[in-house]
Design a protein around this motif. Sequence first.
Motif, short mmCIF file in Angstrom:
data_model
loop_
_atom_site.label_atom_id
_atom_site.label_comp_id
_atom_site.label_asym_id
_atom_site.label_seq_id
_atom_site.Cartn_x
_atom_site.Cartn_y
_atom_site.Cartn_z
N SER A 85 -87.76 -15.16 -17.28
CA SER A 85 -87.09 -15.32 -15.99
C SER A 85 -88.10 -15.47 -14.86
N ILE A 130 -82.08 -21.65 -12.63
CA ILE A 130 -81.32 -20.43 -12.36
C ILE A 130 -80.24 -20.21 -13.42
N SER A 186 -88.59 -9.01 -13.53
CA SER A 186 -89.63 -9.27 -14.53
C SER A 186 -90.85 -8.39 -14.29
N CYS A 221 -82.31 -15.08 -4.82
CA CYS A 221 -82.18 -15.10 -6.28
C CYS A 221 -83.54 -15.05 -6.96
N THR A 272 -81.93 -18.92 -16.46
CA THR A 272 -82.34 -17.53 -16.29
C THR A 272 -81.15 -16.59 -16.43
N SER A 311 -83.55 -4.28 -14.82
CA SER A 311 -83.96 -5.69 -14.81
C SER A 311 -82.76 -6.61 -15.05
N THR A 312 -81.90 -6.22 -15.99
CA THR A 312 -80.71 -7.02 -16.29
C THR A 312 -79.77 -7.09 -15.10
N CYS A 372 -81.21 -9.41 -12.49
CA CYS A 372 -81.03 -10.81 -12.88
C CYS A 372 -79.59 -11.27 -12.61
N LEU A 420 -84.94 -11.92 -9.40
CA LEU A 420 -85.30 -12.18 -10.78
C LEU A 420 -86.79 -11.91 -11.04
N THR A 421 -87.61 -12.22 -10.07
CA THR A 421 -89.05 -11.98 -10.23
C THR A 421 -89.36 -10.49 -10.21
N PHE A 436 -78.31 -14.08 -9.79
CA PHE A 436 -77.56 -15.27 -10.18
C PHE A 436 -76.20 -15.33 -9.47
#
Length: 382
Positions: free
Chosen positions: A135, A297, A168, A160, A300, A325-326, A329, A164-165, A333
């Motif tokens: 991701s 996106i 990670s 977004c 990801t 993390s999930t 993400c 997401l970063t 999104f």
Amino acid sequence: MSNTTSSHNHSHCINEQDQKAITNKRYLPLLLINYACLFVGSLSSSLLSKYYFNHKGSSRWVSTWVQSVGFPLLVIPIFLPYYLFKSTERKPFTHFTPKILALSIFIGLMLGLNNLLFSWGNSYLPVSTSSLLLSSQLVFNLILSVIIVKQKITFMNLNCVILLTLGSALLALESNHDRPQGLTRAKYFIGFIATIGAGLLFALYLPIMEMIYKKVYCYAMVMEMQLVMEIAATALASVGMAWDGGFAEMKREGREVFDKGERVYWATVLSNVVSWQLCFMGTAGMVFLTCSLTGGICMTALLVMNVLGGVLVYREEFGGVKAVSTVMCGWGFCSYVYGMYVKNKMKQLDPDLDHKQITNISPPNLIQMDQIVAPSPHHNGV
């Protein structure tokens, strides 16, 4: 005569511009089909690749080779509409110029290297960890999209990418707790770096393809370019297979090494071939119909499903770090999708809204397979 034809094509192009809107009835079904291919292909290819390594498959070249060797399957969407169904007047590979051929080969070689890096990382890391690490390609994707296709930075895409970063990065800080038993720190680090490298290469691949797709004529041509790219990637993987003895290794693996038996081994290889083609076909279609950032996106977002798939299928650990993390993400999104929804509503309320203000919802190319439509000179991508 040529001037008349050019004028006719230009007039035809102008008349067709409204069909590029997201509300066009031809657009949504094809978009959904491509996203379904991406969803099924991404989830199944990730799980099947890990299944291969979990049951004593060890060749990274084999894992790389199966990602592109299914290119003959692309003959179906390329040739059948013209030769069998007679549903299009455009003959396959019409207007497929030497420049497009050269670009397709170059991108295919880059894709082959990306496949190798992915296989290398997937051989060491759990599915859930590699999925979350991939991701990170979004931040590269946004930067490269700004440079290559002049992507406009908005609150929704920046928000977004940041979420997401950060997800990670959070996973990376706690990665030592997720290292499988018996795997050395050095190999885990190699898998970590290889996965990040795969994400970076794929982030470069997406905006380059968006730039090239602005010059293609129809969706069928996208599949033709994909065929050439997959052939180039397969050629690269085949050279690596031959150099490393991979072809002989496949026979030996199936008979003597793979602990589920030879029949399951070849079923796994074949399933991998099909699933990867679905994944790449869906990716190409998403970039063509929307833009590179939207395609990235969406991919990801599907990585979150891969995380859950790894936990459910392989009983991988799902502690607090992966949970956070999930959620990040998913949150990122959803915020992006909501932003696209708002912009679509604005477009419906004000059809004359400046095109540059709503580029995030307009596909860059006409999706009809049987019409040749040049891209609008005012279109700047999403």
